[in-house]
Design a protein around this motif. Structure first.
Motif, short mmCIF file in Angstrom:
data_model
loop_
_atom_site.label_atom_id
_atom_site.label_comp_id
_atom_site.label_asym_id
_atom_site.label_seq_id
_atom_site.Cartn_x
_atom_site.Cartn_y
_atom_site.Cartn_z
N GLY A 78 0.81 -1.21 0.00
CA GLY A 78 0.00 0.00 0.00
C GLY A 78 0.85 1.26 0.00
N HIS A 79 1.96 1.21 0.71
CA HIS A 79 2.80 2.41 0.78
C HIS A 79 3.37 2.79 -0.59
CE1 HIS A 79 5.22 5.58 2.36
NE2 HIS A 79 6.16 5.14 1.55
N MET A 80 3.93 1.80 -1.30
CA MET A 80 4.46 2.10 -2.63
C MET A 80 3.33 2.51 -3.58
SD MET A 80 7.59 2.13 -2.30
CE MET A 80 8.10 2.43 -3.98
N THR A 140 -3.73 9.45 10.91
CA THR A 140 -3.62 8.33 9.98
C THR A 140 -2.38 7.54 10.32
OG1 THR A 140 -3.44 7.73 7.63
CG2 THR A 140 -2.37 9.77 8.29
N PHE A 141 -2.22 6.42 9.63
CA PHE A 141 -0.99 5.65 9.73
C PHE A 141 0.12 6.48 9.09
CE2 PHE A 141 1.57 1.96 7.95
CZ PHE A 141 2.19 1.68 9.15
N VAL A 142 1.32 6.39 9.65
CA VAL A 142 2.40 7.28 9.24
C VAL A 142 2.74 7.19 7.75
CG1 VAL A 142 4.30 5.71 9.85
CG2 VAL A 142 4.60 8.18 10.07
N PHE A 154 -3.26 -4.13 0.84
CA PHE A 154 -3.64 -5.53 1.06
C PHE A 154 -2.66 -6.18 2.03
CE2 PHE A 154 -4.89 -5.16 -3.69
CZ PHE A 154 -6.08 -4.52 -3.36
N HIS A 155 -2.21 -5.38 3.00
CA HIS A 155 -1.29 -5.89 4.02
C HIS A 155 -1.98 -6.98 4.85
CE1 HIS A 155 0.89 -5.71 7.94
NE2 HIS A 155 1.91 -5.77 7.09
N ALA A 156 -1.18 -7.86 5.41
CA ALA A 156 -1.69 -8.99 6.20
C ALA A 156 -2.72 -8.59 7.26
CB ALA A 156 -0.52 -9.71 6.86
N GLY A 215 -13.56 -3.21 9.42
CA GLY A 215 -12.14 -3.51 9.61
C GLY A 215 -11.60 -3.16 10.99
N TYR A 216 -12.19 -2.16 11.63
CA TYR A 216 -11.64 -1.69 12.91
C TYR A 216 -12.78 -1.45 13.90
CZ TYR A 216 -7.55 -0.93 10.04
OH TYR A 216 -6.51 -1.13 9.18
N TYR A 217 -12.44 -1.56 15.21
CA TYR A 217 -13.42 -1.16 16.22
C TYR A 217 -12.80 -0.12 17.15
CZ TYR A 217 -17.58 -1.20 18.99
OH TYR A 217 -18.74 -0.78 19.60
C1 LIG Z 1 -1.89 -0.02 5.99
C2 LIG Z 1 -1.96 1.41 5.62
C3 LIG Z 1 -1.07 1.98 4.69
C4 LIG Z 1 0.13 1.28 4.13
O1 LIG Z 1 -0.11 0.09 3.52
P1 LIG Z 1 0.99 -1.09 3.48
O2 LIG Z 1 0.35 -2.10 2.60
O3 LIG Z 1 1.20 -1.55 4.88
O4 LIG Z 1 2.23 -0.52 2.89
C5 LIG Z 1 -1.27 3.32 4.34
N1 LIG Z 1 -2.25 4.05 4.89
C6 LIG Z 1 -3.10 3.55 5.81
C7 LIG Z 1 -4.19 4.41 6.36
C8 LIG Z 1 -2.95 2.22 6.22
O5 LIG Z 1 -3.78 1.73 7.16
#
Ligand SMILES: *Cc1c(COP(=O)(O)O)cnc(C)c1O
Length: 365
Positions: A61-63, A86-88, A183-185, A284-286
């Protein structure tokens, strides 16, 4: 206390026979990556499943975020309006691509960007808005669209939390100019590691293809300065297997969510999220909002002492991370900082049992 630990999530796996079956083809062909059969098939299946027109699979997702931004070809130093809650990865992608994140505060009702305070942040360097559908809550896309067309800005959604959701019947992946998936684990749908960019303009496909495959056109012609962002065949095969069970996954997550709601909505001093009837969620989240940072931290520790690992997701806000050396610390982001101080996301995954949910809730007060 010898009860088994409960983590915030547990990655979904298909029945092992399903995955083994896909390996046969890989062993027959010796094609492990480079846009092989599974990569192509997963792109096709996802277009159908999500009911969208364009997608490009990525290594993660990051790339996908970085390549989505790079494909826009903004001038270096351009400003991108985004959320710090958000996630970093979201903020890192902007900075690593040579752009300046301009942080906009969020709404406490659903933790998404506050569309009403975007306009004053726009300058002559602003090129795009990069909001996040936090915890699967969809941003106010109609207002964001209006602002974007008024100022001719691009809109790229970080849709990592909202795979397969719809809002007013519209697939979330079709919002904005682009939507980026992970699509991270640990996500609702996984390919072990993986991600994708969904986009409106067909021409983007070849730009993303170049970015993810070194810009190679033919054996002798390299026409763009790309990197390596390809999803490999094992990951694509895992995705194809997991896709068959996605609806069941979402259904179980919904049941768990409703059970949490039933118990926790009666508790004083905690807030669970308002749900919006226009959104078809993926659960996905609670997230739970506590009355203070101390309250949140007390519950977090109490759960941990009982081998239950909830997450302070997202704490701190990305603007306050050490790597930015305090350069964003003075920005006024009261709601994002409050949410970050008081939030806890509780364990949720299909195999979480009723007993375990009760065990968790008994420790929340
Ligand atoms: C998981 C996530 C990402 C990054 O995705 P990866 O597949 O882990 O690289 C980016 N933004 C948010 C909000 C995420 O939750």
């Amino acid at each position: 206390m010898n009860e088994k630990p409960i983590f915030v999530t547990q990655s979904s796996l298909p029945p092992i026979e399903d995955f083994i079956k896909t390996l046969g083809t890989i062993w027959d062909t010796h094609i492990l990556t480079n846009m092989g059969k599974y990569h192509q098939r997963l792109e096709k299946e996802l277009l159908k499943f999500l009911n969208i027109s364009n997608i490009s699979l990525m290594v993660n997702g990051h790339m996908a975020l970085e390549m989505a931004l790079q494909s826009m070809e903004f001038p270096q130093g351009s400003e991108i309006i985004t959320t710090p809650f958000t996630f970093v990865s979201t903020t890192h992608a902007i900075v690593r691509c040579g752009f300046k994140p301009v942080f906009c505060d969020i709404k406490l009702k659903d933790f998404t960007i506050n569309e009403n305070i975007i306009e004053p942040l726009i300058t002559n360097k602003t090129v795009a808005i990069l909001p996040v559908h936090t915890y699967g809550n969809i941003c106010n896309y109609e207002e964001i669209d209006k602002i974007a067309s008024k100022y001719k800005l691009k809109v790229i959604y970080d849709a990592a939390h909202s795979f397969a959701e719809t809002v007013n019947g519209i697939p979330v992946e079709s919002l904005g100019d682009m939507s980026v998936l992970s699509f991270h684990a640990t996500k609702v749908f996984n390919t072990i590691e993986g991600g994708a960019v969904c986009f409106k303009d067909k021409k983007t496909y070849s730009k993303l293809y170049n970015l993810k495959n070194f810009g190679i056109q033919t054996e002798e012609i390299v026409s763009a300065i790309g990197a390596n962002g390809k999803m490999n065949e094992f990951c694509a095969a895992m995705g194809l297997c997991n896709l068959n069970y996605l609806q069941a996954e979402i259904d179980s997550r919904k049941m768990i969510t409703l059970y949490y709601d039933e118990i926790l909505s009666h508790r004083r001093n905690i807030l669970i999220r308002e749900r919006n009837s226009e959104i078809e969620y993926n659960y996905g989240y609670y997230p739970v909002l506590f009355s203070s940072k101390k309250h949140r931290d007390d519950v977090y520790i109490r759960l941990k002492e009982n081998s239950i690992f909830a997450r302070k997701y997202f704490y701190p806000i990305t603007a306050d991370h050490q790597c930015f050396n305090g350069s964003f610390n003075n920005i006024n982001l009261p709601n994002a900082r409050l949410a970050s101080d008081c939030i806890l996301t509780l364990p949720i995954y299909p195999k979480l049992s009723i007993n375990e949910i009760e065990r968790i809730c008994d420790l929340i007060w």
